[in-house]
Scaffold this motif. Structure first.
Motif, PDB file in Angstrom:
ATOM      1  N   GLU A   7       0.824  -1.214   0.000  1.00 34.78           N
ATOM      2  CA  GLU A   7       0.000   0.000   0.000  1.00 34.78           C
ATOM      3  C   GLU A   7       0.859   1.266   0.000  1.00 34.78           C
ATOM      4  O   GLU A   7       0.581   2.213  -0.728  1.00 34.78           O
ATOM      5  CB  GLU A   7      -0.941   0.006   1.206  1.00 34.78           C
ATOM      6  CG  GLU A   7      -1.996  -1.093   1.174  1.00 34.78           C
ATOM      7  CD  GLU A   7      -1.524  -2.362   1.880  1.00 34.78           C
ATOM      8  OE1 GLU A   7      -0.295  -2.517   2.071  1.00 34.78           O
ATOM      9  OE2 GLU A   7      -2.380  -3.178   2.241  1.00 34.78           O
ATOM     10  N   ARG A  10       2.372   2.015  -3.310  1.00 28.90           N
ATOM     11  CA  ARG A  10       1.371   2.627  -4.199  1.00 28.90           C
ATOM     12  C   ARG A  10       1.174   4.098  -3.850  1.00 28.90           C
ATOM     13  O   ARG A  10       1.070   4.942  -4.744  1.00 28.90           O
ATOM     14  CB  ARG A  10       0.051   1.859  -4.091  1.00 28.90           C
ATOM     15  CG  ARG A  10      -1.086   2.453  -4.918  1.00 28.90           C
ATOM     16  CD  ARG A  10      -2.292   1.530  -4.932  1.00 28.90           C
ATOM     17  NE  ARG A  10      -2.733   1.190  -3.583  1.00 28.90           N
ATOM     18  CZ  ARG A  10      -3.510   1.970  -2.844  1.00 28.90           C
ATOM     19  NH1 ARG A  10      -3.912   3.149  -3.296  1.00 28.90           N
ATOM     20  NH2 ARG A  10      -3.890   1.569  -1.637  1.00 28.90           N
ATOM     21  N   GLU A  14       1.792   7.363  -6.316  1.00 30.52           N
ATOM     22  CA  GLU A  14       0.746   8.360  -6.570  1.00 30.52           C
ATOM     23  C   GLU A  14       1.126   9.750  -6.085  1.00 30.52           C
ATOM     24  O   GLU A  14       0.357  10.698  -6.251  1.00 30.52           O
ATOM     25  CB  GLU A  14      -0.554   7.912  -5.887  1.00 30.52           C
ATOM     26  CG  GLU A  14      -1.146   6.630  -6.474  1.00 30.52           C
ATOM     27  CD  GLU A  14      -2.291   6.077  -5.636  1.00 30.52           C
ATOM     28  OE1 GLU A  14      -2.544   6.647  -4.535  1.00 30.52           O
ATOM     29  OE2 GLU A  14      -2.919   5.109  -6.064  1.00 30.52           O
TER      30      GLU A  14
END
Length: 376
Positions: A7, A10, A14
């Motif tokens: 997570e 990611r 982003e």
């Protein structure tokens, strides 16, 4: 922190800013060990856990404060006898948590990016962070690779980085996560410093021998526990990817021959479900002489007695035979393949963690055993 690498990796991709709270030490009974983490992004999204729920609200507030002011802080949480509703661990333990903001201009952002990327793809590396020491070094990090090279730095004397790399490399070789104290001389910091080293290593292997109905359920349980799962059987009509779609590998080979040729280590779990002495005896003769974590075999008590006799005839002694978990699994009254897989998974956990398998109701032993150092 690496326990939520997927997570966080990611989030970094982003471009999100976030703060991550990591358990750096544990005292007494506590549900999570060093390395467990909770993260909060600038939009208030939360992932992970540091305590199983006891102090998550307070840690959330620390993370939002760290995002706001950019400061790394260390906080201790423990049970309050004076006020049972005070922020703390009602299980009676104490945890220290390091909260680190990871913004666009964060000193360690690129080190975290490399560490999280490595962990997310199942690679091998160790992330070392200063969790106790001068305020200017708190939270500084470096990433150590298996070849001894490293990225980042702790921001102190050059000898500090060299010592940290050596200590982190030793924990990485053992596949362990834990803390390391560096003395004043070794760290060149008055009073010394403490490092938290989180090791990222490939997932432990589970090899299931015997392409039977029970194996399909055990594959699912093994994947749920985080294993890289292989199914091996000598019969090509049964050992097919279509029958075991959740397995990482399905191998058609004689079990003992495959075991000789495939990599194993002290974390490997071997589950023998073949129910056939042609496979069982040569396979277990190999397995019980290997330094693996768990060797279990399915069968009735009568089958177990006959199997033990054959293994003794094959040359195994009391020491090797004492390692065999047979009949495999804990006594849950299991009937279905899924229930049986659960009983086997429970025994694997109990063996790894030192549990008894007895009900917690009415017990007096600690629920959470030593968590100061944990295998990765």
């Amino acid at each position: 922190m690496l326990d939520i690498a997927d997570e966080l990796n990611r989030w970094l991709a982003e471009g999100r800013e976030f703060a991550v709270a990591t358990v750096v030490s544990v005292g007494g009974s506590a549900p999570r060990g060093p390395g467990a983490a909770l993260a909060v992004d600038s939009g208030g999204t939360v992932i992970g856990s540091v305590s199983g729920g006891c102090v998550e609200g307070a840690v959330y507030e620390l993370c939002t404060a760290a995002l706001r002011d950019g400061e790394t802080v260390r906080e201790r949480f423990g049970y309050s006898d004076a006020d049972a509703f005070a922020v703390g661990l009602t299980c009676g333990g104490v945890i220290d948590v390091l909260v680190t903001p990871v913004g666009a201009d964060s000193v360690s952002r690129e080190v975290f990016r490399a560490a999280l990327s490595t962990a997310a793809r199942g690679g091998t590396a160790a992330l070392a962070r200063v969790v106790r020491g001068p305020s200017g070094l708190l939270g500084r990090a470096l990433l150590v690779h298996p070849d001894g090279s490293h990225e980042g730095g702790l921001g102190g004397h050059p000898d500090l980085d060299r010592t940290a790399v050596a200590e982190a490399g030793a924990l990485l070789d053992a596949g362990r996560t834990g803390t390391v104290g560096l003395s004043e001389d070794g760290s060149h910091c008055p009073g010394g410093i403490t490092l938290l080293v989180e090791s990222s290593v490939p997932p432990p292997r589970m090899i299931v021998f015997g392409a039977v109905d029970f194996a399909a359920a055990l594959v699912r349980a093994g994947k749920f526990l985080g294993h890289h799962v292989t199914v091996c059987d000598a019969r090509p009509v049964f050992a097919t990817p279509a029958r075991f779609p959740e397995a990482d590998e399905v191998v058609v080979d004689w079990p003992h021959r495959y075991l000789r040729s495939t990599p194993t280590d002290e974390r490997t779990v071997l589950c023998v479900l073949t129910h056939d002495v042609r496979f069982d005896v040569p396979l277990l003769t190999e397995a019980l002489r290997m330094p693996v974590a768990f060797v279990g075999a399915m069968g009735s008590r009568r089958t177990h007695e006959d199997r033990n006799r054959r293994l003794r005839e094959a040359g195994l002694g009391d020491r090797e035979l004492s390692r065999l978990r047979s009949p495999i699994g804990l006594d849950l009254g299991a009937r279905t393949p899924e229930e049986t897989a659960l009983s086997i998974a429970a025994e694997i956990i109990a063996t790894r963690r030192g549990g008894t398998g007895a009900p917690l109701t009415g017990g007096t032993t600690p629920i959470h055993r030593a968590l100061s150092d944990t295998a990765a």
